[in-house]
Design an enzyme around this catalytic site. Sequence first.
Site, PDB file in Angstrom:
ATOM      1  N   ARG A 148      35.561  59.835  51.557  1.00  0.00           N
ATOM      2  CA  ARG A 148      34.704  59.211  50.550  1.00  0.00           C
ATOM      3  C   ARG A 148      33.791  58.221  51.267  1.00  0.00           C
ATOM      4  O   ARG A 148      34.274  57.261  51.865  1.00  0.00           O
ATOM      5  CB  ARG A 148      35.582  58.494  49.508  1.00  0.00           C
ATOM      6  CG  ARG A 148      34.823  57.675  48.498  1.00  0.00           C
ATOM      7  CD  ARG A 148      35.780  57.045  47.466  1.00  0.00           C
ATOM      8  NE  ARG A 148      35.049  56.255  46.500  1.00  0.00           N
ATOM      9  CZ  ARG A 148      35.006  54.914  46.492  1.00  0.00           C
ATOM     10  NH1 ARG A 148      35.682  54.201  47.371  1.00  0.00           N
ATOM     11  NH2 ARG A 148      34.298  54.281  45.579  1.00  0.00           N
ATOM     12  N   HIS A 161      27.150  51.853  46.499  1.00  0.00           N
ATOM     13  CA  HIS A 161      28.248  50.935  46.785  1.00  0.00           C
ATOM     14  C   HIS A 161      27.599  49.575  47.111  1.00  0.00           C
ATOM     15  O   HIS A 161      27.653  49.104  48.234  1.00  0.00           O
ATOM     16  CB  HIS A 161      29.101  51.480  47.931  1.00  0.00           C
ATOM     17  CG  HIS A 161      30.481  50.897  48.023  1.00  0.00           C
ATOM     18  ND1 HIS A 161      31.629  51.658  48.015  1.00  0.00           N
ATOM     19  CD2 HIS A 161      30.910  49.618  48.142  1.00  0.00           C
ATOM     20  CE1 HIS A 161      32.690  50.883  48.135  1.00  0.00           C
ATOM     21  NE2 HIS A 161      32.284  49.634  48.214  1.00  0.00           N
ATOM     22  N   GLU A 207      32.593  50.407  41.583  1.00  0.00           N
ATOM     23  CA  GLU A 207      32.889  49.083  41.040  1.00  0.00           C
ATOM     24  C   GLU A 207      31.648  48.361  40.503  1.00  0.00           C
ATOM     25  O   GLU A 207      31.257  47.324  41.037  1.00  0.00           O
ATOM     26  CB  GLU A 207      33.583  48.218  42.102  1.00  0.00           C
ATOM     27  CG  GLU A 207      34.867  48.832  42.633  1.00  0.00           C
ATOM     28  CD  GLU A 207      35.681  47.866  43.496  1.00  0.00           C
ATOM     29  OE1 GLU A 207      35.195  46.770  43.799  1.00  0.00           O
ATOM     30  OE2 GLU A 207      36.823  48.208  43.834  1.00  0.00           O
ATOM     31  N   ASN A 239      40.085  51.978  41.517  1.00  0.00           N
ATOM     32  CA  ASN A 239      40.423  51.224  42.728  1.00  0.00           C
ATOM     33  C   ASN A 239      41.428  50.166  42.341  1.00  0.00           C
ATOM     34  O   ASN A 239      41.249  49.460  41.350  1.00  0.00           O
ATOM     35  CB  ASN A 239      39.182  50.536  43.300  1.00  0.00           C
ATOM     36  CG  ASN A 239      38.166  51.515  43.850  1.00  0.00           C
ATOM     37  OD1 ASN A 239      38.423  52.720  43.921  1.00  0.00           O
ATOM     38  ND2 ASN A 239      37.008  51.015  44.248  1.00  0.00           N
ATOM     39  N   GLU A 268      40.368  53.940  45.871  1.00  0.00           N
ATOM     40  CA  GLU A 268      40.607  52.907  46.884  1.00  0.00           C
ATOM     41  C   GLU A 268      41.953  52.266  46.626  1.00  0.00           C
ATOM     42  O   GLU A 268      42.286  51.944  45.486  1.00  0.00           O
ATOM     43  CB  GLU A 268      39.560  51.777  46.823  1.00  0.00           C
ATOM     44  CG  GLU A 268      38.246  52.117  47.442  1.00  0.00           C
ATOM     45  CD  GLU A 268      37.260  50.950  47.383  1.00  0.00           C
ATOM     46  OE1 GLU A 268      37.691  49.773  47.381  1.00  0.00           O
ATOM     47  OE2 GLU A 268      36.053  51.234  47.325  1.00  0.00           O
TER      48      GLU A 268
HETATM   49  C1  FCB Z   1      36.667  46.862  46.970  1.00  0.00           C
HETATM   50  C2  FCB Z   1      35.376  47.425  47.525  1.00  0.00           C
HETATM   51  C3  FCB Z   1      35.478  47.858  48.962  1.00  0.00           C
HETATM   52  C4  FCB Z   1      36.316  46.906  49.790  1.00  0.00           C
HETATM   53  C5  FCB Z   1      37.641  46.651  49.104  1.00  0.00           C
HETATM   54  C6  FCB Z   1      38.555  45.748  49.896  1.00  0.00           C
HETATM   55  O1  FCB Z   1      36.387  46.020  45.910  1.00  0.00           O
HETATM   56  O2  FCB Z   1      34.958  48.519  46.758  1.00  0.00           O
HETATM   57  O3  FCB Z   1      34.170  47.990  49.474  1.00  0.00           O
HETATM   58  O4  FCB Z   1      35.617  45.772  50.068  1.00  0.00           O
HETATM   59  O5  FCB Z   1      37.412  46.087  47.850  1.00  0.00           O
END
Ligand code: FCB
Length: 486
Positions: A90, A134, A179, A309, A387
Amino acid sequence: MTAVRPDIAPKQAPEATRFPTGFVWGAATAAYQVEGAAAEDGRTPSIWDTFSRTPGKVRNGDTGDIAADHYHLYRDDVALMKRLGLKAYRFSISWSRVQPTGRGPAVERGLDFYRKLVDELLEAGITPVATLYHWDLPQELEDAGGWPQRVTSDRFADYAAIMAGALGDRVGTWTTFNEPWCSAFLGYGSGVHAPGRTEPASALRAAHHLNLAHGRAIEVLRGQLPAAAQTSVTLNLHQVRPLTASAADADAARRIDAVGNRIFTGPMLRGEYPEDLIADTRHLVDWSTLVHDGDLAAISGPIDVLGVNYYTPTLVSTPEKGAGSTRDDGHGASDYSPWPGSEHVAFHLSEGKQRTAMNWAIDPDGLYNLLMDTSRDHPEVPLMVTENGAAFDDYVSPEGRVEDPERIAYLHGHLDAVQRAVADGADVRGYFLWSLMDNFEWAYGYSKRFGTVYVDYASQRRIPKASAHWYADVIRRHALPPTGPS
Ligand code: FCB
């Protein structure tokens, strides 16, 4: 019936529970965090280039100028992924690399990087999973007002069309946003992320325009991609827990759930903004003029997968319960709140839990509950953990190894939580470890190492940590290895 005497019973461990057939094993990165090559081949600054150059915004004044130099080392990185047995990667696309001003025609050299990366992945048998955004808005679009401006969602739909045209024949899974909560509320609310604005009303406006951009992009992708392509969005759904069983703490949790989670899942998955969110924030924005006719239909176009995530739960209370309470909700300290309309809510560090280098409590049950709650609330959409992972203070031993037993324990606990959720009925299709390799951790710069592969930034040498070998073993087995003494 003959009882088996315990002293002669077979000593073999029971067959480990395997993950479902087709469960995807991956690792994730993001463009600004790993690529570097910030000014090469026509790329122009994004809001993160500007922010990281602003004194005091990023620890040690670190920037993503070089990062893990993935732009130049991607072939080696893909070869490493292949050695580890990863099935999916990803990554995100840097908008200002492919469409420098955020408007108009694309730059072929920028697109070529992603074409080559994807070809390399496919050649290695690794499924590419592309995220369009992102957090790195082209600076020119921020100069024109950024996400609080509705027109930014039109720009995003154009950009989505460019990318579908360039990679649609070889990328099967597309994610619009990573996010969006962070983009809206850390970017325009608390200001700990780019562009660093601290305007509660703008943060809410940004959230709506991110939602709208998501919906428009899904429509564009659907129109251009082959029928088998999968579309998705990734949300950092907060696993919100009230500190006590009081009605006041329940209300604090409801508020954070509204402006942290349902502000996205409501319009995207139900075609409506939650009424309680509107009530909590109507002194800041006029939702009836912010949301135009047709917006909610556009935002709620169907998606194939919902990415979630998860790192740690969010423990909240009313301020009166404030013993041990903090303004730091785990997203970074600021004098400004990222919770418009619910600024009074207090955040707590859960007691008795081990913590990562981010000071985040390690709590795999939070992931289990998140997956169960989300699949109960939205049974129509399959889930993907896009994530999950942890930062620890990793270092290279004199023998050249990086031992990270805490990360192995973290991953084991969280994969076990995924497995329990699957056993209890959640439709979870895969897991992406954050992160493939150490990288630029936003406002923390290079001070936090989330990688399963260590990056020596001076030499750009990659050293798989013990957890990378452990994860490779999990992938090979398609099951968790036994723990404890064998
Ligand atoms: C998330 C982000 C990623 C990374 C992790 C630790 O919020 O999507 O880019 O920074 O945290």
